[in-house]
Structures are given as C-alpha cells and as structure tokens.
Design an enzyme around this catalytic site. Structure first.
Site, PDB file in Angstrom:
ATOM      1  N   GLY A 295       1.200  -1.185  -0.437  1.00  0.00           N
ATOM      2  CA  GLY A 295      -0.507   0.117  -0.026  1.00  0.00           C
ATOM      3  C   GLY A 295       1.061   1.329   0.309  1.00  0.00           C
ATOM      4  N   ARG A 333      -0.176  10.979  10.912  1.00  0.00           N
ATOM      5  CA  ARG A 333       0.823  10.194  11.858  1.00  0.00           C
ATOM      6  C   ARG A 333       2.172  10.893  12.842  1.00  0.00           C
ATOM      7  NH1 ARG A 333       3.875   8.633   8.642  1.00  0.00           N
ATOM      8  NH2 ARG A 333       3.397   5.334   9.057  1.00  0.00           N
ATOM      9  N   CYS A 364      -6.469  22.586  18.868  1.00  0.00           N
ATOM     10  CA  CYS A 364      -6.458  22.830  19.762  1.00  0.00           C
ATOM     11  C   CYS A 364      -5.795  21.544  21.111  1.00  0.00           C
ATOM     12  CB  CYS A 364      -7.721  22.974  20.361  1.00  0.00           C
ATOM     13  SG  CYS A 364      -8.012  24.935  19.573  1.00  0.00           S
ATOM     14  N   GLU A 365      -4.575  21.380  20.628  1.00  0.00           N
ATOM     15  CA  GLU A 365      -4.251  19.790  20.809  1.00  0.00           C
ATOM     16  C   GLU A 365      -2.650  20.197  21.100  1.00  0.00           C
ATOM     17  OE1 GLU A 365      -6.109  15.983  20.190  1.00  0.00           O
ATOM     18  OE2 GLU A 365      -4.384  15.423  20.665  1.00  0.00           O
TER      19      GLU A 365
HETATM   20  N1  LLP Z   1      -1.968  -5.922   3.743  1.00  0.00           N
HETATM   21  C1  LLP Z   1      -2.447  -6.086   5.214  1.00  0.00           C
HETATM   22  C2  LLP Z   1      -3.174  -7.561   5.696  1.00  0.00           C
HETATM   23  C3  LLP Z   1      -2.438  -5.045   6.290  1.00  0.00           C
HETATM   24  O1  LLP Z   1      -2.825  -5.245   7.395  1.00  0.00           O
HETATM   25  C4  LLP Z   1      -1.609  -3.818   5.879  1.00  0.00           C
HETATM   26  C5  LLP Z   1      -1.313  -2.781   6.611  1.00  0.00           C
HETATM   27  C6  LLP Z   1      -1.199  -4.115   4.364  1.00  0.00           C
HETATM   28  C7  LLP Z   1      -1.716  -5.225   3.346  1.00  0.00           C
HETATM   29  C8  LLP Z   1      -0.695  -2.643   3.378  1.00  0.00           C
HETATM   30  O2  LLP Z   1       0.556  -2.364   3.985  1.00  0.00           O
HETATM   31  P1  LLP Z   1       1.673  -0.806   3.649  1.00  0.00           P
HETATM   32  O3  LLP Z   1       2.499  -2.007   2.425  1.00  0.00           O
HETATM   33  O4  LLP Z   1       0.916  -0.250   3.346  1.00  0.00           O
HETATM   34  O5  LLP Z   1       2.662  -0.931   4.739  1.00  0.00           O
HETATM   35  N2  LLP Z   1      -2.049   3.769   9.723  1.00  0.00           N
HETATM   36  C9  LLP Z   1      -0.497   2.812   9.510  1.00  0.00           C
HETATM   37  C10 LLP Z   1      -0.215   1.641   8.733  1.00  0.00           C
HETATM   38  C11 LLP Z   1      -0.899   0.912   9.403  1.00  0.00           C
HETATM   39  C12 LLP Z   1      -1.330  -0.557   7.999  1.00  0.00           C
HETATM   40  C13 LLP Z   1      -1.872  -1.301   8.157  1.00  0.00           C
HETATM   41  N3  LLP Z   1      -1.709  -2.059   7.716  1.00  0.00           N
HETATM   42  C14 LLP Z   1       1.030   4.538   9.123  1.00  0.00           C
HETATM   43  O6  LLP Z   1       0.478   4.960   8.935  1.00  0.00           O
HETATM   44  O7  LLP Z   1       1.858   3.862   9.380  1.00  0.00           O
END
Ligand code: LLP
Length: 434
Positions: A295, A333, A364-365
């Site tokens: 992702g 983040r 406001c934080e």
């Molecule tokens: N597949 C599954 C089952 C996942 O849970 C995730 C991400 C991905 C693929 C994709 O991972 P990536 O390639 O994007 O690292 N909000 C957090 C990231 C949470 C990721 C959760 N799962 C941040 O902002 O770093």
C-alpha cells in the site's frame, strides 16, 4: 528530498511535482492541499506487476487501498492491471463505484460485520481472508443462502515481529490479527474452515507489519508460511493454490530512511518471489499463486502536502514554532506514531537551511505537530511549506477534528493538474447533523 523526474527543484528554485510548479498549485487550489503524482503511482504499479511476473510467474499485486482510497485511485490501479486489498464495506463500495473488478479484491478485517460479509458475497469479491471461527461459520451460512462457494484464505501469524529496521522471531501469540502458527491455533482453524461446505480454502495469508526495510524479515515470513504448508500437506494431505504475504515495504520519509528509485522498490518483490520459489522447491510443494499487498510503497512517495506558514513563536533556547494551516486533521501520523517527515520551503528550495523549526498544526492540541526540529531556510508568514512522502495514510486517516475541512486532493501529471477529491465545504460539516 528523494528526487526524481517528477519531483524536483525547477530552475526558479521551486518545488515541482509532476511537471507543475508548487507556486502554481498554491495559486490555483490554495492550501492546505494534498498533491499526488500520477506517473509515480503508475510506475510503481507497473514495476511491481512486471517484477512479480518476471521473478515469480503467476500472481497478483493487490494494492492495499487503506493507504489511499478514493474513486480515482481504483480507476488508476485498475488501468494498471493490478488488484486491491480492501478492509471495509466503504472501501469495497468505493472500488465498485469506480468500476473496479470485484474479483480482483482481497477482503480483510479482524471484525468484518455481517453486512460486510454479505456485501462481499453479493458483489463477487475474489478472496475473503478469514480471521475468526465465527466469521467462517457466518460466511458459510451467507454463501449457502446465495448458493455460492467463496474462495477464502486464513490469516495466520508466522511469529515474525517486524519494526522498520529490525525484526524479531517470536512465538508471540498476542495479536488481534490472525492465528498463531507456533501455538498450534492456526492448524485448528485450517481444519475447521476445511469442513465448511460453502467455503473453498484456497490458501493462507500473513502480514508481518508495516514500514519494514529489512528484506530478511520477508524471507523469513515465506519460510515460516511454507513450513506450515508443508506440515498441513504431510499431516492432512491439504494443498493450497494461493499464498498471500501481505505488504509492509518500507519507504523513504526522511533522513535515515533508504532512498530508493521506483525500480529499486522492486527488490522487495524479487526477494519474496525468490524465497517462495526456493521454499516450494525444497519442500516439494505445488507452486502457489502469489499475492502481495503493498500500500504505502505504491502511493507514499507520490504525495506532497502543501501548507502556508502562519504564526511563528520562538521559545528562547527551546523551540522555534511555525504554525501551518493544516495539522493532525490532514496528517495524524506524528501525533500517532511520532512519524518523521521531510519539510521544505517550497519556493526557496536552494536556500541554505540555517534555522531549526518545529512545524505545528492548527488544532487545539499540544501534540498536533507535523515535524519536530527540522532545518529550513528562514520562514516568514505566508511562505509555502511542503511536506514530502504524504501519499499514504494521510488523506485516508484525515478527519474533521476541530471542524477543519479535509483538504482536497489534486492529481498532477505531465504539467497538468486536476481535482480527484474536491474541497469540502462548511455544508459538508453539518450535512448529517440533526
Ligand atoms: N495487507 C494487510 C493485511 C495490512 O494490514 C496492511 C497494512 C497492508 C497489506 C499494507 O501495508 P503497507 O504496504 O501499506 O505497509 N496507519 C499506519 C499503517 C497501518 C498499516 C496497516 N496494515 C501508518 O500510517 O503507518
């Protein structure tokens, strides 16, 4: 900055994205503004898909759309021929509305609702990744009702904890996701799901974490997963058509992160492909269809957020704050993970970075910070500030906190720009208020 053809300093000393000067973007769209580089996203999709094909063969890149989800991104990844990972009815709905082929979707979630399961079955989602016994039973009943057999995978936990530059092998069973291989629980779920008449258990899935640079942790995940396949095949004669190793490939945000070109990101795919080919050969297993779910690495570096500098506050000997017209409502983040970002003075890119600033949001934080102690040229009110690598988990995690409007998203390519998410209005804020 991790420069490239579509992210560079132009001859006016301005930041240029997709051939568009940041100054022109500010003038046309205002700030705060998310900017996404279409060519970068397309390159990443193509390079990942081609590498998987070349290095492994049969498989699918399923873009983890939680990283950045809106109609246009599903259209682009569809045009590039890749699949998608979705985690909610909302993401499935968005994909469907964009005309995305639902059979190329992998549905995840540790607590999918009855509605989400039924929605997935009704819309012919390709794979559902199961994460609980009762979910399996419920899905089986839904499939009976629709007289369908659904392809499913089971999320297992291979016991590798990976964090950015490190990984550890653990027998840790404490995770809200998946069932542990080490504890024997995964094997029990496999046997349970195998008995469900309307579920076709085609394979196993794991995702070992996110923002991981260490290649070895992915190799290890492949080894553990194929060991488990082998065990199930020897014990029960089960064979599987699919293995899904998830995503999690680390990207460049700031100093200390490896700078990679699009082509260099393909190394993650090469390593996993190589490891899987080797492992199935060594263990005499049938070569499965390989699904990978990046992702962040597809959209992360494609994104830049533009802000206008506002009030400054110097706390002698401690900190020099610049407040911007955005904050944790468009990028939570730092507040959530102390995530690091690179900040630049977008119309003064070649100036000496002589001052240390902390970039504060307008919420406001006290914890509403975007970056702490970053070096920049002197900044005055009204200057254009850009934060780099904001394409993943920024827009998708944005909110209307403090009733701020979520910034619009503009796509840039070949010197042209267009909205892909329009600006919110005050009306949007009260639309559902009663
Ligand atoms: N597949 C599954 C089952 C996942 O849970 C995730 C991400 C991905 C693929 C994709 O991972 P990536 O390639 O994007 O690292 N909000 C957090 C990231 C949470 C990721 C959760 N799962 C941040 O902002 O770093």
């Amino acid at each position: 900055m991790n420069e490239r053809q579509t992210l560079k300093i132009n001859n006016l000393g301005h930041l240029e994205i997709g051939g568009v000067d940041a100054k022109a973007l500010k003038e046309q769209y205002g700030t705060p503004l998310y900017v996404m580089d279409q060519a970068y996203i397309e390159d990443m999709c193509k390079i990942y898909a081609d590498t998987l094909k070349k290095e492994y063969g049969d498989g699918m890149i399923a873009y983890a759309s939680k990283a950045f989800s809106c109609l246009e991104i599903y259209r682009i990844i569809n045009k590039m021929g890749i699949g998608a990972d979705s985690v909610s009815a909302g993401e499935m709905f968005t994909a469907k509305t964009a005309g995305f082929p639902m059979e190329k979707i992998c549905l995840h979630g540790n607590n999918k609702s009855s509605f989400e399961l039924e929605y997935a079955v009704q819309n012919n989602v390709g794979y559902i990744v199961l994460d609980s016994y009762t979910e399996a039973s419920e899905l089986n009943e839904i499939c009976k009702k629709y007289n369908k057999v659904q392809k499913v995978l089971i999320r297992v936990n291979p016991g590798i904890e990976a964090h950015t530059h490190h990984f550890v092998q653990t027998a840790k069973v404490d995770s809200k996701f998946g069932y542990s291989i080490g504890s024997g629980e995964a094997e029990k779920v496999v046997c349970f799901v195998k008995k469900q008449e309307n579920l076709d258990l085609v394979g196993l899935h794991c995702h070992i974490g996110s923002q991981i640079f260490e290649y070895k942790s992915f190799e290890l995940a492949v080894e553990k997963m194929t060991d488990f396949y082998k065990k199930l095949s020897d014990l029960y004669g089960y064979s599987f058509d699919v293995i899904n190793i998830g995503g999690g490939f680390g990207v460049w945000y700031a100093d200390g992160d490896a700078k990679k070109s699009c082509n260099e990101y393909a190394e993650y795919i090469k390593i996993i492909s190589g490891a899987l080919k080797r492992c199935v050969a060594e263990k005499s297993l049938k070569k499965p269809y390989l699904i990978l779910e990046p992702g962040r690495s597809i959209v992360g570096e494609a994104g830049v957020t533009l802000y206008t500098a506002g009030r400054t506050k110097e706390i002698k000997g401690i900190k020099n704050y610049i407040a911007i017209d955005g904050g944790m409502f468009d990028n939570p983040r730092y507040a959530l993970y102390q995530a690091k970002y690179s900040v630049v003075s977008a119309l003064n890119m070649n100036a000496k970075k002589s001052n240390k600033y902390t970039i504060a949001g307008k919420c406001c934080e006290s914890g509403d910070i975007i970056a702490e102690d970053v070096m920049l040229p002197e900044i005055k009110e009204g200057d254009l500030i850009a934060v780099l690598s904001t394409g993943a988990y920024n827009y998708s995690m944005s909110s209307n906190y403090n009733r701020n409007l979520i910034p619009p998203v503009v796509m840039v390519k070949d010197g042209e720009s267009r909205y892909i998410v329009k600006p919110q209005t005050f009306e949007d804020l009260i639309r559902n208020d009663v």
